[in-house]
Design a protein around this motif. Structure first.
Motif: not given
Length: 117
Positions: A18-35
């Motif tokens: 709603r503030e104008g940001l565009a979603l590129l990925a959700r719950n991106y998981t790596t061995r280091h952790g999750e975004l």
């Protein structure tokens, strides 16, 4: 607790879009952790950590992101950028969207540039 986390991640995503940001990925998981969310704000890549705390007996949601957690988020972001080289030359920032309090009195705070890489 995961269901509550998913609910707040979706809420944060909707509010940021709603503030104008565009979603590129959700719950991106790596061995280091999750975004939780990877978004674009104009030309800037934004890595968003979403936190919820029902009560502040151990501090508020935003302060729960320790230096160790920040380091894991930075490594996960580096991994995402390496996997998506078309975004690697853009400026990056780390935001935190925190939700504090019981459902009937929840407070939301969006901390842009909450910490530096």
């Amino acid at each position: 607790m995961r269901a509550a986390g998913d609910r707040f991640e979706q809420r944060a995503c909707t509010e940021l879009q709603r503030e104008g940001l565009a979603l590129l990925a959700r719950n991106y998981t790596t061995r280091h952790g999750e975004l939780d969310l990877v978004m674009r704000d104009g030309d800037t890549m934004v890595f968003v950590e979403v936190r919820y705390r029902k009560n502040a007996s151990h501090g508020d949601a935003a302060t729960s992101i320790t230096a160790s957690k920040q380091a894991k988020l930075i490594l996960a972001a580096q991994h995402w950028l390496a996997a998506h080289p078309q975004h690697a030359r853009h400026p990056c920032r780390f935001d935190v969207v925190s939700y504090d309090g019981p459902a009937e009195a929840i407070r939301c705070e969006w901390l842009r540039g909450a910490f530096e890489a």
